[in-house]
Design an enzyme around this catalytic site. Structure first.
Site, PDB file in Angstrom:
ATOM      1  N   SER A 220      56.340  47.728  35.306  1.00  0.00           N
ATOM      2  CA  SER A 220      55.096  46.975  35.071  1.00  0.00           C
ATOM      3  C   SER A 220      55.386  45.592  34.505  1.00  0.00           C
ATOM      4  O   SER A 220      54.488  44.929  34.001  1.00  0.00           O
ATOM      5  CB  SER A 220      54.199  47.744  34.088  1.00  0.00           C
ATOM      6  OG  SER A 220      54.814  47.829  32.816  1.00  0.00           O
TER       7      SER A 220
ATOM      8  N   ASN B 184      51.769  54.961  24.632  1.00  0.00           N
ATOM      9  CA  ASN B 184      50.405  55.182  25.113  1.00  0.00           C
ATOM     10  C   ASN B 184      49.376  54.413  24.291  1.00  0.00           C
ATOM     11  O   ASN B 184      48.511  53.716  24.828  1.00  0.00           O
ATOM     12  CB  ASN B 184      50.068  56.674  25.102  1.00  0.00           C
ATOM     13  CG  ASN B 184      50.908  57.459  26.079  1.00  0.00           C
ATOM     14  OD1 ASN B 184      51.706  56.896  26.823  1.00  0.00           O
ATOM     15  ND2 ASN B 184      50.746  58.775  26.073  1.00  0.00           N
TER      16      ASN B 184
ATOM     17  N   THR C  19      12.293  31.556  50.761  1.00  0.00           N
ATOM     18  CA  THR C  19      12.465  33.008  50.875  1.00  0.00           C
ATOM     19  C   THR C  19      12.928  33.267  52.303  1.00  0.00           C
ATOM     20  O   THR C  19      12.467  32.590  53.235  1.00  0.00           O
ATOM     21  CB  THR C  19      11.157  33.781  50.597  1.00  0.00           C
ATOM     22  OG1 THR C  19      10.177  33.422  51.572  1.00  0.00           O
ATOM     23  CG2 THR C  19      10.609  33.482  49.211  1.00  0.00           C
ATOM     24  N   HIS C  20      13.848  34.192  52.466  1.00  0.00           N
ATOM     25  CA  HIS C  20      14.441  34.477  53.780  1.00  0.00           C
ATOM     26  C   HIS C  20      15.091  33.219  54.374  1.00  0.00           C
ATOM     27  O   HIS C  20      15.213  33.096  55.589  1.00  0.00           O
ATOM     28  CB  HIS C  20      13.394  35.036  54.763  1.00  0.00           C
ATOM     29  CG  HIS C  20      12.613  36.180  54.214  1.00  0.00           C
ATOM     30  ND1 HIS C  20      13.098  37.465  54.189  1.00  0.00           N
ATOM     31  CD2 HIS C  20      11.378  36.226  53.646  1.00  0.00           C
ATOM     32  CE1 HIS C  20      12.198  38.269  53.649  1.00  0.00           C
ATOM     33  NE2 HIS C  20      11.150  37.541  53.298  1.00  0.00           N
TER      34      HIS C  20
ATOM     35  N   SER D 136      39.398  17.194  56.873  1.00  0.00           N
ATOM     36  CA  SER D 136      40.016  17.901  57.987  1.00  0.00           C
ATOM     37  C   SER D 136      41.342  17.245  58.363  1.00  0.00           C
ATOM     38  O   SER D 136      41.514  16.039  58.220  1.00  0.00           O
ATOM     39  CB  SER D 136      39.073  17.882  59.196  1.00  0.00           C
ATOM     40  OG  SER D 136      39.740  18.284  60.368  1.00  0.00           O
TER      41      SER D 136
ATOM     42  N   LYS E 292      35.214  14.413  58.267  1.00  0.00           N
ATOM     43  CA  LYS E 292      34.794  15.620  57.555  1.00  0.00           C
ATOM     44  C   LYS E 292      34.960  15.512  56.041  1.00  0.00           C
ATOM     45  O   LYS E 292      35.934  14.973  55.539  1.00  0.00           O
ATOM     46  CB  LYS E 292      35.609  16.828  58.036  1.00  0.00           C
ATOM     47  CG  LYS E 292      35.378  17.248  59.467  1.00  0.00           C
ATOM     48  CD  LYS E 292      33.953  17.727  59.700  1.00  0.00           C
ATOM     49  CE  LYS E 292      33.621  18.979  58.925  1.00  0.00           C
ATOM     50  NZ  LYS E 292      34.433  20.137  59.314  1.00  0.00           N
TER      51      LYS E 292
ATOM     52  N   ASN F  28      34.609  18.566  53.414  1.00  0.00           N
ATOM     53  CA  ASN F  28      34.367  20.006  53.361  1.00  0.00           C
ATOM     54  C   ASN F  28      34.218  20.505  51.924  1.00  0.00           C
ATOM     55  O   ASN F  28      35.022  20.143  51.054  1.00  0.00           O
ATOM     56  CB  ASN F  28      35.523  20.755  54.028  1.00  0.00           C
ATOM     57  CG  ASN F  28      35.699  20.363  55.479  1.00  0.00           C
ATOM     58  OD1 ASN F  28      34.729  20.112  56.189  1.00  0.00           O
ATOM     59  ND2 ASN F  28      36.943  20.286  55.933  1.00  0.00           N
TER      60      ASN F  28
ATOM     61  N   GLU G 163      33.558  27.160  48.952  1.00  0.00           N
ATOM     62  CA  GLU G 163      33.910  28.207  49.917  1.00  0.00           C
ATOM     63  C   GLU G 163      34.925  29.182  49.326  1.00  0.00           C
ATOM     64  O   GLU G 163      34.813  30.404  49.506  1.00  0.00           O
ATOM     65  CB  GLU G 163      34.465  27.568  51.187  1.00  0.00           C
ATOM     66  CG  GLU G 163      33.423  26.827  51.993  1.00  0.00           C
ATOM     67  CD  GLU G 163      34.008  26.050  53.167  1.00  0.00           C
ATOM     68  OE1 GLU G 163      33.232  25.642  54.035  1.00  0.00           O
ATOM     69  OE2 GLU G 163      35.242  25.855  53.212  1.00  0.00           O
TER      70      GLU G 163
ATOM     71  N   TYR H 174      46.730  60.896  28.792  1.00  0.00           N
ATOM     72  CA  TYR H 174      47.318  59.740  29.480  1.00  0.00           C
ATOM     73  C   TYR H 174      47.971  60.158  30.792  1.00  0.00           C
ATOM     74  O   TYR H 174      48.598  61.214  30.882  1.00  0.00           O
ATOM     75  CB  TYR H 174      48.355  59.043  28.593  1.00  0.00           C
ATOM     76  CG  TYR H 174      48.952  57.815  29.255  1.00  0.00           C
ATOM     77  CD1 TYR H 174      48.279  56.611  29.258  1.00  0.00           C
ATOM     78  CD2 TYR H 174      50.179  57.885  29.922  1.00  0.00           C
ATOM     79  CE1 TYR H 174      48.793  55.485  29.889  1.00  0.00           C
ATOM     80  CE2 TYR H 174      50.713  56.768  30.554  1.00  0.00           C
ATOM     81  CZ  TYR H 174      50.024  55.583  30.536  1.00  0.00           C
ATOM     82  OH  TYR H 174      50.535  54.482  31.172  1.00  0.00           O
TER      83      TYR H 174
ATOM     84  N   GLN I 207      48.759  52.608  34.674  1.00  0.00           N
ATOM     85  CA  GLN I 207      49.559  51.391  34.750  1.00  0.00           C
ATOM     86  C   GLN I 207      49.058  50.485  35.878  1.00  0.00           C
ATOM     87  O   GLN I 207      49.113  49.258  35.778  1.00  0.00           O
ATOM     88  CB  GLN I 207      51.026  51.742  34.985  1.00  0.00           C
ATOM     89  CG  GLN I 207      51.947  50.529  35.133  1.00  0.00           C
ATOM     90  CD  GLN I 207      53.395  50.936  35.306  1.00  0.00           C
ATOM     91  OE1 GLN I 207      53.948  51.635  34.466  1.00  0.00           O
ATOM     92  NE2 GLN I 207      54.016  50.521  36.410  1.00  0.00           N
TER      93      GLN I 207
END
Length: 489
Positions: free
Chosen positions: A24, A109, A154-155, A276, A282, A284, A289, A316, A321
């Site tokens: 780990s 633990n 709405t919608h 771009s 462009k 963006n 996003e 445990y 882990q």
């Protein structure tokens, strides 16, 4: 470094593939500092309870201070986790007679559970500070746009006119609830498992209240088995993070749509945009996003945590882990996303003229016209709804003459004969008049919005005060512990 864990019960060491599979260490970088503090608190308690001598306590604390200064790069990453690697490094520094006593009365633990809570607590405090920043940015922007008209949707269809302030405050109120959720989750994270040992506590005369106090926790967990085996606090925090990311993704979606030429309501600052590689014109909205996409990463972490923790018998299990990397990822992504959104909104260019023009497009004032017919003529709302809906088919703004034509067909009489005037119709079709009429609690009317934003400022000030107190409580406890460590050296 000495092999302090496997030399007793086990006669073989795992191969490279097994070590990599069970390790780990990658995730444990997150809890390195926490582990040092937890070791210090435990060592001080052992001395205070006369379980170890003052001399051995001083040696252990001196070694821990050295490891803290060295950083994690000096630890042997071939061990399966940071706890054994750190203890091994300590023994190499101060010898087995002193260093080997640090782990008395505890297990990995309870140690790892405490470290995770310690580190997650810090993440929650950072997140709260970022959320307060975002709230202040949204509130300040709303205060500038109390009179800025915008179509409500709405919608994703034009519905009724409202103001940009009303729209922004809708998002801000959602984030305010998120702050309250984080504070609530914090109270269940900020409890201390240390001293629970493997699961059945320990025969050493430890004092769990002392270690909890040293580490700035509200107190020790009440059941030692629950303390080492429960990860519901991770699930709860991941759910809170997911909720925040859903709110951010919703904002990001609007920014993406609104910055396109079809809407042209807003423009992102160049800092938060890209261009771009082939299309030179462009601009963006990449950060928005990515934020929309990262919401999936955080939601995925929640599902992973739920699946990992499902069906585990007490107490445990090593499965747990696998939970830590998911909470690390979801916390980090959420904090960064809140920070970026605050920057986007603080630097946003708002096209007020475009918003105003679009505020009445699509017959957004139809509802107010129907309400006006009800108020001025006594007609039932459903009848007024029928008349205005019929008028809406043409796509043009209706005149009193148009209304009379339809009402004569629907009702057998003209509404102008029942008290409807040209002035009332024109007022009903004017977007800002629509907004001003909606002066009820929670509505967009300018005076109502001023009151709502003033109330929000007061609530945010109280939340900020509460968050500051939470930070100080932890920091003061850790500072006091470090001072006690220095005195013990």
């Amino acid at each position: 470094m000495s092999d302090i864990l496997r030399r007793g019960r086990l006669s073989k060491t795992p191969g490279e593939a097994v070590r990599a599979y069970t390790s780990s260490m990658d995730a444990d970088q997150w809890i390195f500092e926490a582990d040092i503090y937890v070791d210090m608190a435990h060592t001080l308690m052992l001395k205070e309870q006369n379980i170890i001598s003052e001399e051995n306590c001083a040696k252990i604390l001196s070694g821990l201070m050295t490891i803290r200064e060295e950083g994690m790069q000096m630890l042997d990453v071939s061990y399966e986790d940071i706890h054994i690697s750190l203890e091994s490094r300590l023994i190499d520094l101060i010898g087995a007679d002193a260093g080997g006593r640090m782990h008395s009365g505890r297990s990995r633990n309870d140690e790892v559970s405490t470290c995770i809570r310690f580190a997650l607590r810090a993440e929650l405090l950072s997140l709260l500070e970022e959320l307060i920043l975002l709230e202040n940015v949204l509130t300040a922007l709303a205060e500038k746009h109390i009179q800025t008209l915008i179509p409500g949707f709405t919608h994703l269809q034009h519905a009724q006119p409202t103001t940009f302030a009303h729209h922004l405050t809708a998002h801000a109120d959602a984030f305010e609830r998120d702050i309250e959720r984080v504070i609530s989750a914090y109270s269940r994270v900020n409890i201390c498992p240390l001293g629970s040992a493997a699961f059945a506590s320990t025969g050493f005369p430890i004092d769990r209240h002392i270690t909890a106090q040293h580490l700035g926790f509200a107190g020790p967990m009440t059941n030692s088995m629950d303390a080492v085996s429960s990860r519901d606090f991770l699930i709860e925090c991941a759910a809170v993070f997911s909720n925040i990311m859903i709110h951010l993704s919703r904002m990001a979606e609007e920014l993406i749509l609104w910055s396109g030429s079809e809407f042209n309501f807003v423009e992102l600052d160049d800092t938060y945009a890209s261009t771009s590689s082939i299309m030179p014109q462009k601009k963006n909205p990449d950060t928005a996003e990515l934020m929309r996409g990262k919401s999936g990463t955080v939601a995925g972490s929640l599902m992973a945590l739920l699946t990992i923790c499902k069906g585990l018998p007490l107490s445990y299990n090593r499965d747990l882990q696998e939970a830590t990397p998911h909470i690390i990822k979801s916390a980090g992504v959420t904090i960064a996303s809140v920070h970026v959104m605050a920057g986007i909104m603080e630097t946003l260019t708002v096209h007020e003229d475009v918003m105003a023009r679009q505020s009445s497009a699509g017959f957004t004032t139809a509802t107010e016209l129907a309400d006006t017919i009800v108020r001025d003529t006594g007609a039932p709302f459903r009848t007024a709804h029928h008349i205005v809906g019929t008028l809406g088919r043409s796509g043009d703004m209706p005149s009193l003459k148009d209304i009379d034509t339809v009402s004569a067909d629907v009702l057998g009489y003209k509404l102008s004969e029942k008290g409807l005037t040209e002035k009332a119709v024109l007022e009903a079709l004017e977007p800002m008049s629509n907004v001003k009429r909606r002066a009820g609690f929670g509505g967009p009317a300018p005076d109502q919005m001023k009151n709502a934003l003033a109330a929000k400022r007061k609530r945010l000030a109280l939340l900020q005060k509460e968050i500051l107190a939470m930070n100080l409580s932890v920091q003061n406890a850790l500072d006091a512990m470090i001072e006690e460590v220095k005195k013990s050296l």
